[in-house]
Design a protein around this motif. Structure first.
Motif, PDB file in Angstrom:
ATOM      1  N   LEU A  92       0.834  -1.213   0.000  1.00  0.00           N
ATOM      2  CA  LEU A  92       0.000   0.000   0.000  1.00  0.00           C
ATOM      3  C   LEU A  92       0.866   1.259   0.000  1.00  0.00           C
ATOM      4  O   LEU A  92       0.578   2.224  -0.719  1.00  0.00           O
ATOM      5  N   PHE A  93       1.929   1.252   0.807  1.00  0.00           N
ATOM      6  CA  PHE A  93       2.831   2.403   0.919  1.00  0.00           C
ATOM      7  C   PHE A  93       3.523   2.682  -0.418  1.00  0.00           C
ATOM      8  O   PHE A  93       3.580   3.820  -0.881  1.00  0.00           O
ATOM      9  N   ALA A  94       4.027   1.615  -1.056  1.00  0.00           N
ATOM     10  CA  ALA A  94       4.711   1.767  -2.347  1.00  0.00           C
ATOM     11  C   ALA A  94       3.753   2.290  -3.408  1.00  0.00           C
ATOM     12  O   ALA A  94       4.111   3.164  -4.208  1.00  0.00           O
ATOM     13  N   ALA A  95       2.528   1.787  -3.420  1.00  0.00           N
ATOM     14  CA  ALA A  95       1.538   2.242  -4.409  1.00  0.00           C
ATOM     15  C   ALA A  95       1.140   3.688  -4.154  1.00  0.00           C
ATOM     16  O   ALA A  95       1.056   4.496  -5.089  1.00  0.00           O
ATOM     17  N   ALA A  96       0.918   4.028  -2.891  1.00  0.00           N
ATOM     18  CA  ALA A  96       0.493   5.388  -2.550  1.00  0.00           C
ATOM     19  C   ALA A  96       1.540   6.426  -2.938  1.00  0.00           C
ATOM     20  O   ALA A  96       1.195   7.558  -3.299  1.00  0.00           O
ATOM     21  N   HIS A  97       2.806   6.042  -2.865  1.00  0.00           N
ATOM     22  CA  HIS A  97       3.894   6.987  -3.158  1.00  0.00           C
ATOM     23  C   HIS A  97       4.506   6.768  -4.533  1.00  0.00           C
ATOM     24  O   HIS A  97       5.514   7.387  -4.867  1.00  0.00           O
ATOM     25  N   ARG A  98       3.904   5.868  -5.309  1.00  0.00           N
ATOM     26  CA  ARG A  98       4.311   5.619  -6.700  1.00  0.00           C
ATOM     27  C   ARG A  98       5.800   5.300  -6.828  1.00  0.00           C
ATOM     28  O   ARG A  98       6.517   5.939  -7.600  1.00  0.00           O
ATOM     29  N   PHE A  99       6.235   4.294  -6.077  1.00  0.00           N
ATOM     30  CA  PHE A  99       7.630   3.873  -6.150  1.00  0.00           C
ATOM     31  C   PHE A  99       7.964   3.436  -7.568  1.00  0.00           C
ATOM     32  O   PHE A  99       7.260   2.621  -8.149  1.00  0.00           O
ATOM     33  N   GLY A 100       9.056   3.946  -8.097  1.00  0.00           N
ATOM     34  CA  GLY A 100       9.563   3.533  -9.405  1.00  0.00           C
ATOM     35  C   GLY A 100      10.742   2.592  -9.270  1.00  0.00           C
ATOM     36  O   GLY A 100      11.552   2.452 -10.183  1.00  0.00           O
ATOM     37  N   PHE A 101      10.858   1.948  -8.127  1.00  0.00           N
ATOM     38  CA  PHE A 101      11.964   1.054  -7.799  1.00  0.00           C
ATOM     39  C   PHE A 101      11.415  -0.071  -6.927  1.00  0.00           C
ATOM     40  O   PHE A 101      10.357   0.071  -6.316  1.00  0.00           O
ATOM     41  N   PRO A 102      12.127  -1.196  -6.845  1.00  0.00           N
ATOM     42  CA  PRO A 102      11.659  -2.297  -6.009  1.00  0.00           C
ATOM     43  C   PRO A 102      11.684  -1.939  -4.519  1.00  0.00           C
ATOM     44  O   PRO A 102      12.620  -1.294  -4.033  1.00  0.00           O
TER      45      PRO A 102
END
Length: 185
Positions: A92-102
């Motif tokens: 959820l955190f990665a999606a919310a902040h639009r991570f462009g990395f693993p």
């Protein structure tokens, strides 16, 4: 309580490992390297220091691609004691902040121990040979986001690593929440 990592141990050989990512795939840490190096960032979801700068971390990771520097984030916190740092919440955190990395999960904390990670965020800037050249802060932000014109310490250091193979000799340590270690039993 805030934790501060030690100064950069120039030339320390980084450790590779394969960990599960929030994308459902297994990722090698070194497999994320660009032709000029890699940033390995120990972060988590709940730490106020990380939350204050997460948009800057995402920005700098994206901007470093143009310099040939890869980026990977790892969460090593004890999710049983800190449920906000669970693997499901990492997604959820990665999606919310639009991570462009693993964003990888170090459930047994072996990678954090191998690196000597001390806090979140804790940045390890590696050269193209996967040797340590930077162990400093992202910028001067703390628990609050700093002003937009702050010097981008991590970005500038890794740009120098990309161009010269060496990190700056003067580095200011990161500061953040301590890694939440599992009870040693």
């Amino acid at each position: 309580m805030a934790a501060i990592p030690p100064v950069c141990d120039f030339g320390w050989p980084a450790v590779d490992a394969t960990l599960p990512g929030v994308d459902g795939k297994q990722h090698s840490i070194f497999g994320q390297a660009g032709p000029n190096g890699l940033v390995v960032a120990f972060i988590c979801n709940h730490c106020p220091y990380v939350r204050a700068v997460i948009s800057r971390i995402v920005r700098d990771a994206e901007d470093l691609k143009a310099e040939g520097i890869g980026f990977v984030a790892i969460n090593s916190n004890d999710a049983a004691a800190y449920p906000e740092d669970s693997f499901e919440n990492m997604k959820l955190f990665a999606a919310a902040h639009r991570f462009g990395f693993p964003y990888l999960y170090d459930e047994d904390q072996s990678v954090a121990r191998a690196y000597g990670a001390a806090c979140t965020p804790d940045f390890f800037g590696l050269d193209k040979d996967m040797k340590l050249q930077y162990r400093g802060r992202l910028d001067a932000s703390r628990k609050e986001t700093g002003s937009p014109d702050l010097r981008r310490d991590l970005f500038e250091a890794m740009k120098q690593v990309a161009r010269t193979g060496e990190g700056p000799r003067d580095q200011i340590a990161s500061i953040g929440c301590s890694i939440k270690w599992k009870d040693a039993a």
